[in-house]
Design a protein around this motif. Structure first.
Motif, PDB file in Angstrom:
ATOM      1  N   ILE A 109       0.833  -1.208   0.000  1.00 56.94           N
ATOM      2  CA  ILE A 109       0.000   0.000   0.000  1.00 56.94           C
ATOM      3  C   ILE A 109       0.867   1.257   0.000  1.00 56.94           C
ATOM      4  O   ILE A 109       0.572   2.231  -0.698  1.00 56.94           O
ATOM      5  N   GLY A 110       1.959   1.243   0.794  1.00 55.87           N
ATOM      6  CA  GLY A 110       2.832   2.421   0.871  1.00 55.87           C
ATOM      7  C   GLY A 110       3.451   2.754  -0.478  1.00 55.87           C
ATOM      8  O   GLY A 110       3.511   3.928  -0.872  1.00 55.87           O
ATOM      9  N   ALA A 111       3.896   1.734  -1.194  1.00 51.50           N
ATOM     10  CA  ALA A 111       4.483   1.963  -2.521  1.00 51.50           C
ATOM     11  C   ALA A 111       3.430   2.554  -3.455  1.00 51.50           C
ATOM     12  O   ALA A 111       3.707   3.491  -4.220  1.00 51.50           O
TER      13      ALA A 111
ATOM     14  N   ALA B 203      10.128   6.336   2.985  1.00 51.37           N
ATOM     15  CA  ALA B 203      10.833   5.931   4.211  1.00 51.37           C
ATOM     16  C   ALA B 203      10.554   4.466   4.481  1.00 51.37           C
ATOM     17  O   ALA B 203       9.396   4.039   4.435  1.00 51.37           O
ATOM     18  N   ASP B 204      11.584   3.704   4.753  1.00 50.88           N
ATOM     19  CA  ASP B 204      11.358   2.276   5.001  1.00 50.88           C
ATOM     20  C   ASP B 204      12.597   1.671   5.652  1.00 50.88           C
ATOM     21  O   ASP B 204      13.718   2.153   5.451  1.00 50.88           O
ATOM     22  N   ILE B 205      12.402   0.587   6.383  1.00 54.18           N
ATOM     23  CA  ILE B 205      13.536  -0.159   6.932  1.00 54.18           C
ATOM     24  C   ILE B 205      14.273  -0.868   5.793  1.00 54.18           C
ATOM     25  O   ILE B 205      15.475  -1.134   5.876  1.00 54.18           O
TER      26      ILE B 205
ATOM     27  N   ARG C 137       5.244   0.243  19.149  1.00 50.50           N
ATOM     28  CA  ARG C 137       6.213   1.308  18.822  1.00 50.50           C
ATOM     29  C   ARG C 137       6.102   1.679  17.342  1.00 50.50           C
ATOM     30  O   ARG C 137       6.062   2.849  16.989  1.00 50.50           O
ATOM     31  N   LEU C 138       6.034   0.659  16.488  1.00 55.54           N
ATOM     32  CA  LEU C 138       6.004   0.897  15.038  1.00 55.54           C
ATOM     33  C   LEU C 138       4.696   1.542  14.578  1.00 55.54           C
ATOM     34  O   LEU C 138       4.706   2.447  13.749  1.00 55.54           O
ATOM     35  N   MET C 139       3.571   1.079  15.130  1.00 54.23           N
ATOM     36  CA  MET C 139       2.284   1.473  14.555  1.00 54.23           C
ATOM     37  C   MET C 139       1.538   2.546  15.357  1.00 54.23           C
ATOM     38  O   MET C 139       0.507   3.033  14.915  1.00 54.23           O
TER      39      MET C 139
ATOM     40  N   SER D 107      -4.831   3.038   8.923  1.00 49.09           N
ATOM     41  CA  SER D 107      -5.402   2.183   9.965  1.00 49.09           C
ATOM     42  C   SER D 107      -5.852   0.894   9.284  1.00 49.09           C
ATOM     43  O   SER D 107      -5.143   0.370   8.414  1.00 49.09           O
ATOM     44  N   SER D 108      -7.020   0.414   9.595  1.00 49.54           N
ATOM     45  CA  SER D 108      -7.488  -0.878   9.074  1.00 49.54           C
ATOM     46  C   SER D 108      -8.944  -1.025   9.510  1.00 49.54           C
ATOM     47  O   SER D 108      -9.400  -0.291  10.402  1.00 49.54           O
ATOM     48  N   VAL D 109      -9.655  -1.980   8.933  1.00 50.45           N
ATOM     49  CA  VAL D 109     -10.958  -2.314   9.525  1.00 50.45           C
ATOM     50  C   VAL D 109     -10.753  -2.720  10.978  1.00 50.45           C
ATOM     51  O   VAL D 109     -11.642  -2.567  11.808  1.00 50.45           O
TER      52      VAL D 109
ATOM     53  N   ALA E 156      -3.107  -1.600  18.331  1.00 48.93           N
ATOM     54  CA  ALA E 156      -2.354  -0.508  17.696  1.00 48.93           C
ATOM     55  C   ALA E 156      -3.256   0.307  16.782  1.00 48.93           C
ATOM     56  O   ALA E 156      -3.215   1.546  16.790  1.00 48.93           O
ATOM     57  N   LYS E 157      -4.077  -0.370  15.985  1.00 49.54           N
ATOM     58  CA  LYS E 157      -4.914   0.370  15.027  1.00 49.54           C
ATOM     59  C   LYS E 157      -5.996   1.171  15.747  1.00 49.54           C
ATOM     60  O   LYS E 157      -6.322   2.278  15.334  1.00 49.54           O
ATOM     61  N   HIS E 158      -6.563   0.622  16.840  1.00 47.31           N
ATOM     62  CA  HIS E 158      -7.522   1.417  17.619  1.00 47.31           C
ATOM     63  C   HIS E 158      -6.833   2.666  18.194  1.00 47.31           C
ATOM     64  O   HIS E 158      -7.420   3.749  18.225  1.00 47.31           O
TER      65      HIS E 158
ATOM     66  N   ASN F 234      -9.140   2.911   6.219  1.00 41.68           N
ATOM     67  CA  ASN F 234      -9.385   1.627   6.895  1.00 41.68           C
ATOM     68  C   ASN F 234      -9.666   0.518   5.887  1.00 41.68           C
ATOM     69  O   ASN F 234     -10.822   0.154   5.659  1.00 41.68           O
ATOM     70  N   PRO F 235      -8.613  -0.044   5.303  1.00 36.65           N
ATOM     71  CA  PRO F 235      -8.859  -1.109   4.328  1.00 36.65           C
ATOM     72  C   PRO F 235      -9.208  -2.436   4.989  1.00 36.65           C
ATOM     73  O   PRO F 235      -8.822  -2.707   6.124  1.00 36.65           O
ATOM     74  N   GLY F 236      -9.944  -3.250   4.236  1.00 35.43           N
ATOM     75  CA  GLY F 236     -10.062  -4.678   4.549  1.00 35.43           C
ATOM     76  C   GLY F 236      -8.836  -5.361   3.973  1.00 35.43           C
ATOM     77  O   GLY F 236      -7.773  -4.746   3.836  1.00 35.43           O
ATOM     78  N   TYR F 237      -8.973  -6.643   3.619  1.00 36.86           N
ATOM     79  CA  TYR F 237      -7.811  -7.364   3.082  1.00 36.86           C
ATOM     80  C   TYR F 237      -7.385  -6.781   1.732  1.00 36.86           C
ATOM     81  O   TYR F 237      -8.185  -6.715   0.805  1.00 36.86           O
ATOM     82  N   VAL F 238      -6.111  -6.360   1.676  1.00 40.65           N
ATOM     83  CA  VAL F 238      -5.538  -5.807   0.449  1.00 40.65           C
ATOM     84  C   VAL F 238      -4.466  -6.770  -0.034  1.00 40.65           C
ATOM     85  O   VAL F 238      -3.684  -7.296   0.780  1.00 40.65           O
ATOM     86  N   ARG F 239      -4.409  -6.988  -1.341  1.00 41.95           N
ATOM     87  CA  ARG F 239      -3.437  -7.956  -1.888  1.00 41.95           C
ATOM     88  C   ARG F 239      -2.030  -7.338  -1.850  1.00 41.95           C
ATOM     89  O   ARG F 239      -1.627  -6.616  -2.738  1.00 41.95           O
TER      90      ARG F 239
ATOM     91  N   PRO G 219       2.264  -8.052   0.067  1.00 41.79           N
ATOM     92  CA  PRO G 219       3.098  -9.078   0.693  1.00 41.79           C
ATOM     93  C   PRO G 219       2.653  -9.430   2.118  1.00 41.79           C
ATOM     94  O   PRO G 219       2.745 -10.583   2.533  1.00 41.79           O
ATOM     95  N   LEU G 220       2.150  -8.420   2.866  1.00 36.05           N
ATOM     96  CA  LEU G 220       1.682  -8.682   4.249  1.00 36.05           C
ATOM     97  C   LEU G 220       0.559  -9.717   4.256  1.00 36.05           C
ATOM     98  O   LEU G 220       0.550 -10.647   5.058  1.00 36.05           O
ATOM     99  N   VAL G 221      -0.391  -9.561   3.339  1.00 33.11           N
ATOM    100  CA  VAL G 221      -1.534 -10.479   3.288  1.00 33.11           C
ATOM    101  C   VAL G 221      -1.148 -11.792   2.597  1.00 33.11           C
ATOM    102  O   VAL G 221      -1.626 -12.863   2.990  1.00 33.11           O
TER     103      VAL G 221
END
Ligand code: NAD
Length: 248
Positions: free
Chosen positions: A18-20, A36-38, A100-102, A129-131, A146-148, A172-177, A179-181
């Motif tokens: 999503i960030g990309a 910005a990314d690790i 810490r991250l989120m 955030s997220s659903v 974290a998201k709340h 607030n996305p649901g499942y997005v295609r 690498p995380l998912v």
């Protein structure tokens, strides 16, 4: 020249998913984007597509962010990770790292960006955030927590930033295609001994009205709109994009 020409944007977790897609969308709208990314190499790859800058940073190392000052007009707090595990087995250090991250990193980056935004009388903060920022699921304790918390931070930022021309919103996305998912699908397929497509259909899409996963560029188009002038009166809001999952 796009509508965001002359605006600087920072997208965390911009090397992937999503960030990309958000980094590409904001660049296409004319902004100068820093990824910005690790994952420094991944960030370079994305930024090279549109001549952007990169910042290699571990955003779970809060100390690195405490004295930061950011001259950015648009901040997209997107970097995140997921862990699926019952509370009884959840490693406490993993829980702390995810917060810490989120939560802490979005707070510190917001804190670092607001003085410049206030001085300009303009700023856009968009929090991925997220659903799960609005509804819970079992086995995602750190993620849901974290998201709340991010929802709360986003609203407080809206209240403090509004008089200075700064808006703050959640997406607030649901499942997005992404690498995380993909990893979650693979893990669940292995755990249940079923094909990956069955995980998508039986676990992820049963409650959806639209029977497919969200695509990263669909989330990015919403982020692009929130950054645009058309959304200037939108603040303190949370926008769900989940194919109808939370309508039930
Ligand atoms: P992703 O795994 O594709 O990308 C996450 C990015 O964050 C990666 O580039 C990774 O290197 C970076 N990152 C991870 N840890 C970091 C750290 N310590 N410091 C700096 N960068 C770090 O994930 P994605 O699916 O694109 O998710 C992006 C955001 O969207 C996350 O906040 C996630 O919670 C949220 N989200 C995703 C979904 C989904 O279904 N994919 C749904 C709702 C919300």
């Amino acid at each position: 020249m796009g509508e965001l020409a002359g605006r600087r944007a920072l997208v965390t977790g911009g090397a992937s998913g999503i960030g990309a897609a958000c980094a590409r969308e904001l660049a296409a709208r004319g902004a100068e984007v820093t990824v910005a990314d690790i994952d420094g190499e991944g960030a370079e790859k994305v930024a090279a597509e549109f001549g952007g800058r990169t910042w290699q940073v571990d955003l779970s190392e809060a100390n690195a962010l405490e004295d930061l000052r950011l001259e950015t007009d648009i901040l997209v707090n997107n970097a995140g990770v997921q862990t699926v595990s019952p509370i009884t087995d959840f490693p406490p250090e993993r829980f702390r790292m995810m917060l810490r991250l989120m939560v802490e990193a979005p707070f510190l980056l917001t804190r670092a960006a607001l003085p410049h935004m206030y001085a300009q009388g303009y700023g856009r903060i968009i929090n991925l955030s997220s659903v799960h920022g609005l509804r819970a699921s079992a086995f995602k304790s750190a993620y849901v927590t974290a998201k709340h918390a991010l929802e709360g931070l986003s609203k407080v930022t809206a209240l403090e930033g509004g008089p200075h021309g700064v808006t703050s919103n959640c997406v607030n996305p649901g499942y997005v295609r992404t690498p995380l998912v993909d990893k979650q699908i693979a893990d669940q397929a292995a755990a249940h001994g079923i094909p990956e497509q069955e995980v998508v259909e039986r676990v992820m899409l049963t409650e959806n009205a639209i029977k497919r996963l969200v695509e990263p560029d669909e989330v990015a188009s919403l982020v692009g709109w929130l950054a645009s002038d058309a959304a200037r009166m939108v603040t303190g809001a949370s926008y769900t994009m989940d194919g109808g999952w939370s309508a039930r």
